[in-house]
Design a protein around this motif. Structure first.
Motif: not given
Length: 420
Positions: A350-351, A361, A363-365, A367-368
């Motif tokens: 995802l990151h 974003r 959905e976690g795309y 992130v991190g």
């Protein structure tokens, strides 16, 4: 009346024991010698370069077994001609006469024509002897190959060609020629007996009774051709020799094989293309400049054409031969492709995903994700492979040339990341 046939035909021996060369097959332990000693004939395909004696051997084998010899051409004759030969062979069988069917340039027949031979070979109606300059593995269908003996014939050695020339001088050609001139003719033939005998016949006629020495023979021949079949095995063998000489860092051998390709009429573009591939495959990151040199030379070849193209090609060949070598980048992509085949399309973490919209974003795309430029040394401890492949290694640099620096850099990065 004088025999008007070419000298090569007049010198063709009827007795197989007079054949020069091909010891592998006709020597004391040869397969064909053993068959002849038993009075047997094998269906076979004679595979070898021009002038190595394929037709001569086929005729001599038929004569040795008192078989009827029928020669047809795969270029000129088709299935109708084959049927006529088979019909006659069946009639001859009733009288105990065996038929040897010699198919010259058998590789020119298509699959259907080759298949038409099979039942007659299997039944023994004819003994098939095919002749080809092309590799049967590529040109003949599997069914036919499985029913015949493959006989790989080698070019004659210079010494063997010299024997044939001396025979011709002793028995057929009235010419005053010295030993060194005969040696030159033998050496220039490239293992092709027909070519050597044709050369002898031409220079003997042109001499007009004058003594032939090497200098005069060279002037009379005015030869510039080199045997090289650009569509066949010569192309692949000589190109292979060039690449393997480059890989082995032998600049002297590499420049020789380049000369052979050019003298044989190989298109400079084809050579340049192989050099570009070689630069990436075999030099790789050991000298990253090599690919640029090869690409530049490929462009130079397009701009200049022959004969000037030989100069940039020579530059590329000598440079690539003397570069440090590494195939690790090539091995790395093949290893990675093999992993893709094994594990399929694994999910992108995802990151690492592209967060182009607010919904992505959410959905976690992305992130991190840690931006390397915001960290010391421009590197950061972060997973870039799918979880399943964490720790996998595909690229392992050598310790040669510029790739040594790459290896040292990777080692240094690894130590820095371990400290975090």
């Amino acid at each position: 009346m004088a025999d008007a046939r070419p000298l090569a035909d007049r010198m063709r021996p009827a007795d197989w024991k007079q054949i020069v060369g091909q010891e592998r097959w006709l020597g004391p332990d040869g397969l064909l010698r053993a068959a002849l000693d038993r009075g047997e004939l094998l269906s076979m395909v004679l595979w070898g370069p021009p002038g190595c004696g394929k037709t001569t051997l086929a005729r001599a084998l038929a004569d040795a077994t008192e078989a009827r010899f029928v020669q047809i051409s795969a270029v000129l004759d088709g299935v109708k001609r084959l049927r006529d030969v088979v019909d006659q062979a069946e009639r001859d069988q009733l009288h105990g006469i065996q038929t040897v069917l010699f198919v010259d340039e058998i590789h020119r027949w298509n699959k259907a024509q080759q298949d038409a031979l099979l039942p007659h070979v299997e039944s023994g109606t004819v003994v098939l002897i095919g002749a080809t300059t092309e590799n049967p593995s590529f040109e003949l269908n599997a069914a036919l190959r499985s029913r015949v003996q493959m006989v790989r014939m080698e070019p004659l050695t210079t010494a063997e060609v010299r024997i044939l020339l001396q025979r011709a001088v002793d028995t057929e050609v009235e010419v005053d020629i010295d030993e060194a001139a005969l040696d030159l003719l033998a050496d220039a033939a490239g293992g092709d007996a027909r070519r050597a005998l044709g050369d002898l016949e031409r220079v003997a006629r042109a001499a007009r009774g004058k003594r032939l020495d090497p200098e005069r023979v060279v002037k009379l021949l005015q030869r510039s051709d080199v045997r090289h079949d650009r569509g066949g095995e010569d192309h692949y063998n000589v190109m292979s020799a060039l690449i393997k000489s480059l890989r082995g860092s032998d600049a002297q051998a590499a420049i020789y094989w380049l000369a052979r390709l050019l003298a044989g009429g190989e298109p400079p573009r084809a050579i340049a293309r192989r050099l570009v591939i070689f630069a990436a495959e075999d030099v790789g990151n050991a000298d990253p400049r090599a690919l640029g040199v090869a690409v530049d030379v490929a462009q130079a070849v397009e701009l200049t054409g022959m004969p000037e193209a030989r100069i940039p090609l020579a530059q590329a060949v000598t440079w690539l031969a003397t570069c440090p070598k590494s195939n690790r980048a090539y091995k790395a992509i093949d290893a990675a492709l093999a992993e893709v085949q094994r594990s399929g399309a694994l999910e992108v973490p995802l990151h690492l995903r592209n967060a182009a919209t607010a919904e992505m974003r959410a959905e976690g795309y992305g992130v991190g994700y840690l931006y390397p430029h915001d960290h010391p040394h421009g590197i950061v401890k972060q997973a870039y492979l799918p979880d399943r492949l964490r720790g996998a290694r595909f690229y392992e640099p050598t310790r040669f040339g510029a790739e040594k620096l790459i290896a040292e850099r990777l080692d240094w990065w690894a130590r820095r990341l371990e400290e975090e």
